[in-house]
Design a protein around this motif. Structure first.
Motif, PDB file in Angstrom:
ATOM      1  N   ARG A   1      10.075  22.019 -26.449  1.00  0.00           N
ATOM      2  CA  ARG A   1      11.439  21.492 -26.528  1.00  0.00           C
ATOM      3  C   ARG A   1      12.214  22.045 -27.720  1.00  0.00           C
ATOM      4  O   ARG A   1      13.382  22.396 -27.597  1.00  0.00           O
ATOM      5  CB  ARG A   1      11.391  19.970 -26.587  1.00  0.00           C
ATOM      6  N   ASP A   2      11.587  22.132 -28.881  1.00  0.00           N
ATOM      7  CA  ASP A   2      12.310  22.486 -30.099  1.00  0.00           C
ATOM      8  C   ASP A   2      12.203  23.953 -30.510  1.00  0.00           C
ATOM      9  O   ASP A   2      13.014  24.417 -31.308  1.00  0.00           O
ATOM     10  CB  ASP A   2      11.838  21.605 -31.254  1.00  0.00           C
TER      11      ASP A   2
ATOM     12  N   ARG B   1       9.482  29.228 -23.946  1.00  0.00           N
ATOM     13  CA  ARG B   1      10.476  28.248 -24.376  1.00  0.00           C
ATOM     14  C   ARG B   1      11.067  27.561 -23.155  1.00  0.00           C
ATOM     15  O   ARG B   1      11.054  28.106 -22.048  1.00  0.00           O
ATOM     16  CB  ARG B   1      11.578  28.900 -25.198  1.00  0.00           C
TER      17      ARG B   1
ATOM     18  N   ARG C   1      16.868  25.513 -21.223  1.00  0.00           N
ATOM     19  CA  ARG C   1      17.727  24.323 -21.244  1.00  0.00           C
ATOM     20  C   ARG C   1      18.758  24.325 -20.116  1.00  0.00           C
ATOM     21  O   ARG C   1      19.079  23.281 -19.560  1.00  0.00           O
ATOM     22  CB  ARG C   1      18.406  24.191 -22.593  1.00  0.00           C
TER      23      ARG C   1
END
Length: 94
Positions: free
Chosen positions: A27-28, A72, A75
């Motif tokens: 998420r980060d 990753r 998003r």
């Protein structure tokens, strides 16, 4: 592949608790598989298979950096799913 609530691959991908945990870990920041392995009691091959399911569903992206693959969360791909579940959570007008 398009990520949307109508795509059954998305629901298959997030149905598994290991894959949900991988999404949380990514998420980060982007991370290599070796980093992700520290959070699981499974082989690198097993973690890589879970990442492939997430990638095939369009939820995770990968880029090469030398010999490493960095993963990753995408998003933009997750947004339609988040919007759809948010609509379900809202109360209907009376």
């Amino acid at each position: 592949m398009t990520t949307s609530p109508e795509n059954p691959d998305v629901f298959h991908a997030i149905a598994d608790p290991t894959r949900r945990r991988l999404l949380d870990l990514l998420r980060d920041a982007e991370r290599p598989v070796t980093d992700l392995l520290e959070s699981f009691r499974m082989t690198q091959s097993a973690v890589s298979q879970h990442l492939r399911v997430l990638r095939d569903a369009g939820l995770v992206r990968v880029r090469r950096l030398g010999r490493e693959r960095l993963y990753r969360v995408d998003r933009g791909a997750v947004r339609p799913l988040a919007d759809w579940t948010a609509r379900l959570a809202r109360r209907p007008p009376r």
